[in-house]
Design a protein around this motif. Structure first.
Motif, PDB file in Angstrom:
ATOM      1  N   HIS A  33      -7.586   1.263   3.410  1.00  0.00           N
ATOM      2  CA  HIS A  33      -7.571  -0.110   3.916  1.00  0.00           C
ATOM      3  C   HIS A  33      -7.783  -0.123   5.429  1.00  0.00           C
ATOM      4  O   HIS A  33      -8.575  -0.906   5.945  1.00  0.00           O
ATOM      5  N   HIS A  34      -7.090   0.738   6.136  1.00  0.00           N
ATOM      6  CA  HIS A  34      -7.191   0.741   7.593  1.00  0.00           C
ATOM      7  C   HIS A  34      -8.588   1.147   8.066  1.00  0.00           C
ATOM      8  O   HIS A  34      -9.107   0.584   9.032  1.00  0.00           O
ATOM      9  N   PHE A  59       0.829  -1.201   0.000  1.00  0.00           N
ATOM     10  CA  PHE A  59       0.000   0.000   0.000  1.00  0.00           C
ATOM     11  C   PHE A  59       0.862   1.248   0.000  1.00  0.00           C
ATOM     12  O   PHE A  59       1.804   1.355   0.788  1.00  0.00           O
ATOM     13  N   ALA A  60       0.518   2.189  -0.873  1.00  0.00           N
ATOM     14  CA  ALA A  60       1.031   3.547  -0.733  1.00  0.00           C
ATOM     15  C   ALA A  60       0.193   4.180   0.383  1.00  0.00           C
ATOM     16  O   ALA A  60      -0.916   3.727   0.694  1.00  0.00           O
ATOM     17  N   LEU A  61       0.721   5.215   0.991  1.00  0.00           N
ATOM     18  CA  LEU A  61       0.053   5.831   2.138  1.00  0.00           C
ATOM     19  C   LEU A  61      -1.347   6.313   1.791  1.00  0.00           C
ATOM     20  O   LEU A  61      -2.312   5.977   2.455  1.00  0.00           O
ATOM     21  N   TRP A  62      -1.447   7.103   0.737  1.00  0.00           N
ATOM     22  CA  TRP A  62      -2.744   7.691   0.386  1.00  0.00           C
ATOM     23  C   TRP A  62      -3.061   7.393  -1.060  1.00  0.00           C
ATOM     24  O   TRP A  62      -2.185   7.604  -1.907  1.00  0.00           O
ATOM     25  N   PRO A  63      -4.193   6.883  -1.379  1.00  0.00           N
ATOM     26  CA  PRO A  63      -5.316   6.556  -0.494  1.00  0.00           C
ATOM     27  C   PRO A  63      -5.290   5.110   0.004  1.00  0.00           C
ATOM     28  O   PRO A  63      -6.084   4.740   0.859  1.00  0.00           O
ATOM     29  N   GLY A  64      -4.362   4.292  -0.505  1.00  0.00           N
ATOM     30  CA  GLY A  64      -4.365   2.858  -0.236  1.00  0.00           C
ATOM     31  C   GLY A  64      -4.348   2.459   1.220  1.00  0.00           C
ATOM     32  O   GLY A  64      -5.265   1.788   1.708  1.00  0.00           O
ATOM     33  N   LEU A  65      -3.302   2.806   1.956  1.00  0.00           N
ATOM     34  CA  LEU A  65      -3.168   2.376   3.347  1.00  0.00           C
ATOM     35  C   LEU A  65      -4.274   2.983   4.202  1.00  0.00           C
ATOM     36  O   LEU A  65      -4.890   2.290   5.015  1.00  0.00           O
ATOM     37  N   VAL A  66      -4.542   4.247   4.006  1.00  0.00           N
ATOM     38  CA  VAL A  66      -5.567   4.923   4.816  1.00  0.00           C
ATOM     39  C   VAL A  66      -6.932   4.268   4.589  1.00  0.00           C
ATOM     40  O   VAL A  66      -7.631   3.927   5.544  1.00  0.00           O
ATOM     41  N   PRO A  97       1.859   3.872  -9.009  1.00  0.00           N
ATOM     42  CA  PRO A  97       0.949   4.909  -8.553  1.00  0.00           C
ATOM     43  C   PRO A  97       0.565   4.746  -7.096  1.00  0.00           C
ATOM     44  O   PRO A  97       0.827   3.731  -6.480  1.00  0.00           O
ATOM     45  N   ASP A  98      -0.088   5.784  -6.588  1.00  0.00           N
ATOM     46  CA  ASP A  98      -0.644   5.717  -5.254  1.00  0.00           C
ATOM     47  C   ASP A  98      -1.705   4.643  -5.181  1.00  0.00           C
ATOM     48  O   ASP A  98      -2.264   4.245  -6.182  1.00  0.00           O
ATOM     49  N   GLY A  99      -2.015   4.203  -3.980  1.00  0.00           N
ATOM     50  CA  GLY A  99      -3.118   3.281  -3.793  1.00  0.00           C
ATOM     51  C   GLY A  99      -2.641   1.879  -3.463  1.00  0.00           C
ATOM     52  O   GLY A  99      -1.481   1.617  -3.282  1.00  0.00           O
ATOM     53  N   ASP A 100      -3.608   1.005  -3.381  1.00  0.00           N
ATOM     54  CA  ASP A 100      -3.348  -0.399  -3.057  1.00  0.00           C
ATOM     55  C   ASP A 100      -2.636  -1.041  -4.232  1.00  0.00           C
ATOM     56  O   ASP A 100      -3.023  -0.920  -5.363  1.00  0.00           O
ATOM     57  N   ARG A 101      -1.568  -1.752  -3.945  1.00  0.00           N
ATOM     58  CA  ARG A 101      -0.781  -2.400  -4.990  1.00  0.00           C
ATOM     59  C   ARG A 101      -0.854  -3.897  -4.793  1.00  0.00           C
ATOM     60  O   ARG A 101      -0.210  -4.432  -3.935  1.00  0.00           O
ATOM     61  N   THR A 102      -1.677  -4.535  -5.596  1.00  0.00           N
ATOM     62  CA  THR A 102      -1.831  -5.983  -5.455  1.00  0.00           C
ATOM     63  C   THR A 102      -1.030  -6.701  -6.503  1.00  0.00           C
ATOM     64  O   THR A 102      -0.629  -6.175  -7.486  1.00  0.00           O
TER      65      THR A 102
END
Length: 110
Positions: A79-80, A70-77, A105-110
């Motif tokens: 997700h949490h 996860f990138a910090l924003w928006p992915g990790l935030v 890119p930003d966001g969830d990286r699957t």
């Protein structure tokens, strides 16, 4: 230098199941590297009792399960907020000494 650990794999569906069954768990985010555009990347570790579970993608890749990053924003935030343990997030933003990330890119990286 990475440290070898024995972690159990869990998918997002597994996390949803923990939540649906009201299983007590905690989660933390470990810094694993950075993106090509200078943003930190994290992996999510869930703790259930004495077990540690690392979040992986549901679709298995050619060489096995892939750890979700996860990138910090928006992915990790995001997700949490949806799948976290209800505690405030505390993260390390300094990735100068972290392993090299895959970029992207930003966001969830699957």
């Amino acid at each position: 230098m990475s440290i070898a650990r024995n972690l159990i794999l869990i998918t997002l569906d597994g996390v949803k199941d923990l939540i649906a069954r009201n299983v007590d768990f905690t989660c933390r985010y470990e810094l694993v590297g950075g993106t090509g555009d200078g943003k930190p990347l994290y992996q999510c570790i869930y703790s259930v009792g004495d077990e540690e579970l690392i979040l992986v993608a549901a679709k298995v890749q050619k060489h096995g399960p892939k750890v979700r990053q996860f990138a910090l924003w928006p992915g990790l935030v995001n997700h949490h907020v949806k799948y976290g343990d209800g505690r405030p997030v505390s993260i390390n933003l300094d990735f100068r000494d972290a392993p090299e990330g895959e970029g992207g890119p930003d966001g969830d990286r699957t």
